[in-house]
Design an enzyme around this catalytic site. Structure first.
Site, PDB file in Angstrom:
ATOM      1  N   HIS A  86       0.863  -1.185   0.000  1.00  0.00           N
ATOM      2  CA  HIS A  86       0.000   0.000   0.000  1.00  0.00           C
ATOM      3  C   HIS A  86       0.891   1.224   0.000  1.00  0.00           C
ATOM      4  O   HIS A  86       1.956   1.219   0.625  1.00  0.00           O
ATOM      5  CB  HIS A  86      -0.951   0.022   1.199  1.00  0.00           C
ATOM      6  CG  HIS A  86      -0.295  -0.244   2.509  1.00  0.00           C
ATOM      7  ND1 HIS A  86       0.105  -1.515   2.876  1.00  0.00           N
ATOM      8  CD2 HIS A  86       0.067   0.579   3.524  1.00  0.00           C
ATOM      9  CE1 HIS A  86       0.665  -1.460   4.078  1.00  0.00           C
ATOM     10  NE2 HIS A  86       0.662  -0.204   4.494  1.00  0.00           N
TER      11      HIS A  86
ATOM     12  N   HIS B   7       0.789   5.082   1.207  1.00  0.00           N
ATOM     13  CA  HIS B   7       0.085   6.092   1.999  1.00  0.00           C
ATOM     14  C   HIS B   7       0.133   7.404   1.218  1.00  0.00           C
ATOM     15  O   HIS B   7       1.201   7.812   0.756  1.00  0.00           O
ATOM     16  CB  HIS B   7       0.783   6.325   3.336  1.00  0.00           C
ATOM     17  CG  HIS B   7       0.804   5.143   4.253  1.00  0.00           C
ATOM     18  ND1 HIS B   7      -0.019   5.040   5.351  1.00  0.00           N
ATOM     19  CD2 HIS B   7       1.578   4.033   4.254  1.00  0.00           C
ATOM     20  CE1 HIS B   7       0.253   3.900   5.992  1.00  0.00           C
ATOM     21  NE2 HIS B   7       1.202   3.273   5.345  1.00  0.00           N
TER      22      HIS B   7
END
Ligand code: AMP
Length: 125
Positions: free
Chosen positions: A110, A112
């Site tokens: 992922h 951010h």
């Protein structure tokens, strides 16, 4: 507890479950390659996680195994989310934690995306 980024992909991880629709999330973007949703514990006024659909543990795993279309699709999704949230003019920050020293806790890649205010120094000292 940070993860070991060399571990095999765990299909039961929390973002895999969000991708399969088994857990709720405040989704702000979905396309063929990625989804994005608000972080459950925001560290900035805007804190969104952009997640590739494919089963990759980390940036390292993704950069080694993903094909060119997946990589392009994911990178474009990050940009699309930032633009859709009006973050280009004021500016924003991207962060991808990898493994123990990176402090990665969820073993699905992922990025951010932080914004909405000046974000201060790049790293805590
Ligand atoms: P990292 O340390 O880079 O692995 O970051 C994991 C991030 O996932 C943290 O910022 C958490 O707040 C966030 N997070 C954990 N569970 C959820 C969830 N169910 N929905 C949204 N964000 C989550």
């Amino acid at each position: 507890m940070p993860i070991d980024a060399t571990q095999p992909y765990d299909h039961g991880n929390i973002f895999a479950r969000i991708l399969r629709g088994e857990l709720p999330a405040r989704i702000v973007h979905e396309d063929e390659w990625a989804i994005a949703f608000h972080d459950i514990n925001p560290q900035a006024p805007v804190h969104i996680l952009v997640v590739p659909r494919g089963p990759y543990v980390s940036w390292d795993d993704f950069s080694a195994r993903a094909d060119a279309e997946e990589i392009a699709g994911f990178i474009r999704a990050v940009g699309a989310v930032a633009r859709a949230h009006g973050l280009v003019a004021p500016g924003y920050r991207l962060l991808a934690n990898v493994g123990g020293h990176g402090g990665q806790e969820v073993p699905h890649l992922h990025v951010h995306l932080f914004g909405g205010a000046p974000l201060g120094p790049m790293l805590a000292r």
